[in-house]
Design an enzyme around this catalytic site. Structure first.
Site, PDB file in Angstrom:
ATOM      1  CG  ASP A  28     -36.067  24.798 -42.086  1.00  0.00           C
ATOM      2  OD1 ASP A  28     -34.838  24.759 -41.864  1.00  0.00           O
ATOM      3  OD2 ASP A  28     -36.797  25.745 -41.734  1.00  0.00           O
ATOM      4  CG  ASN A  76     -28.333  26.964 -47.753  1.00  0.00           C
ATOM      5  OD1 ASN A  76     -28.940  26.030 -48.250  1.00  0.00           O
ATOM      6  ND2 ASN A  76     -28.889  27.724 -46.814  1.00  0.00           N
TER       7      ASN A  76
END
Ligand code: V0D
Length: 254
Positions: A28, A76
Site C-alpha cells: 500500500d 481496483n
C-alpha cells in the site's frame, strides 16, 4: 533486572533459524508516495514495481518459502481507466526484465485470482512467467492478481455445494481441511496460511485479503509507503514477528 537504558539500547537481530515460511504483503501507499513528490500516481506504481524486485530477492535470500504479494484487488477496477491500464502493463514490464533474475535465484512464479478478466497480453506475460520458472524449486513468488478474499470463499462454497448436490460428498465431510482444498492457495499445501502479514503505509486493515488464511497470522503494520520499503524494512518486520513469538514461547514454557 535491566535498567531502562539497557532495554532501550537492545537492538534485536534476525534469527535465521526462525524465518517465517510464508510472508504475505499488502503493498500500500504507492499513490501517496507519488503525491508527496508532486508526481502522477503511476510514478508510484512504477517505483513500487522496483520494490517488488528488491523485496523478492531479499526474501528469497533470507530463506522465505512463499512470498504472496497483493498486487491488484477486485476493487481496483473502480480507479480511473488510465491508471487501470497502466497497472495492467506492470506484469508485462515486470517479467520482461526480471525473469532471468527469478531463475538465477531459483524463484517460481504463481498467481492467484481471476486472471481471465485481464487483458490478453497481461495474461500471456503471466502464463509465460509461470511456465519459464516452473522448474525452480526455491521460493514461490505468489501474486494475488484480481483477487478478493470474499470472492475466493464464495467460489469455494459454490464448488463444495455443487459436490454435495452431485452426491460426491456428504455435508458432514465439510471440514476446515476440505474448505482449504477449495481455496486459491490450495496448491501451496501446508504453506497456504501466511505466518506473517505485512501492510505498508500505516493503514491497519486486512482489506479483503486472504480472509480465511490469515486466521492465525501475525499482523505487522509499518509506516513506510511501499516504494520506500526495502530489504532492511523486511528484516525489521521479521524481527518484530520473531519478538512476538519469543514472548509467547517464554510464557508457554514458564
Ligand atoms: C502497482 C505495488 C508487480 C502495487 C507494486 C496489475 C501496485 C507495483 C506486479 C505483478 C503492480 C503482478 C503479477 C505478476 C507479475 C507482476 C504488479 C500490478 C501492480 C497490478 F504476475 N507489481 N505490480 N501488478 N504494482
Amino acid at each position: 533486572m535491566f535498567s531502562k537504558k539497557e532495554v532501550a539500547n537492545e537492538t534485536p537481530t534476525i534469527d535465521m533459524e526462525r524465518i517465517p515460511q510464508h510472508i504475505a504483503i499488502i503493498m500500500d501507499g504507492n499513490g501517496r508516495w507519488a503525491q508527496k513528490r508532486h508526481l502522477p500516481r503511476v510514478a508510484g506504481h512504477k517505483q513500487g514495481m522496483q520494490t517488488v524486485k528488491t523485496v523478492t530477492i531479499a526474501a528469497s535470500k533470507l530463506g522465505v518459502k512463499v512470498l504472496t504479494l497483493y498486487a491488484f484487488s477486485t476493487e481496483n477496477w473502480k480507479r480511473p481507466s488510465s491508471e487501470v491500464n497502466y497497472l495492467m502493463q506492470l506484469p508485462i514490464r515486470f517479467f520482461s526484465t526480471f525473469v532471468p533474475d527469478l531463475i538465477k535465484n531459483n524463484v517460481r512464479v504463481m498467481v492467484m485470482g481471476d486472471t481471465s478478466q485481464l487483458p490478453e497480453p497481461t495474461q500471456k506475460a503471466v502464463s509465460d512467467a509461470i511456465k519459464d520458472t516452473a522448474d525452480c524449486d526455491g521460493m514461490i513468488l505468489n501474486f494475488a492478481l484480481n483477487y478478493g478474499g470474499r470472492d475466493e470463499i464464495t467460489r469455494a462454497v459454490k464448488s463444495i455445494a455443487a459436490e454435495v448436490s452431485a452426491g460426491e460428498i456428504q455435508p458432514d465431510e465439510i471440514t476446515d481441511q476440505l474448505i482449504g482444498s477449495h481455496l486459491m492457495t490450495a496448491p501451496l499445501g501446508k504453506l497456504a496460511d501466511p505466518d506473517l502479514l505485512i501492510r505498508t503505509s500505516g493503514e491497519e486493515r486486512i482489506s479483503n485479503f486472504l480472509l480465511w488464511q490469515l486466521a492465525y497470522s501475525e499482523l505487522v503494520f509499518v509506516p513506510e509507503h511501499w516504494p520506500d520499503f526495502d530489504a532492511d524494512s523486511l528484516k525489521k518486520a521479521i524481527i518484530e514477528f520473531q519478538g512476538r513469538h519469543r514472548r509467547f514461547g517464554g510464557l508457554k514454557n514458564k
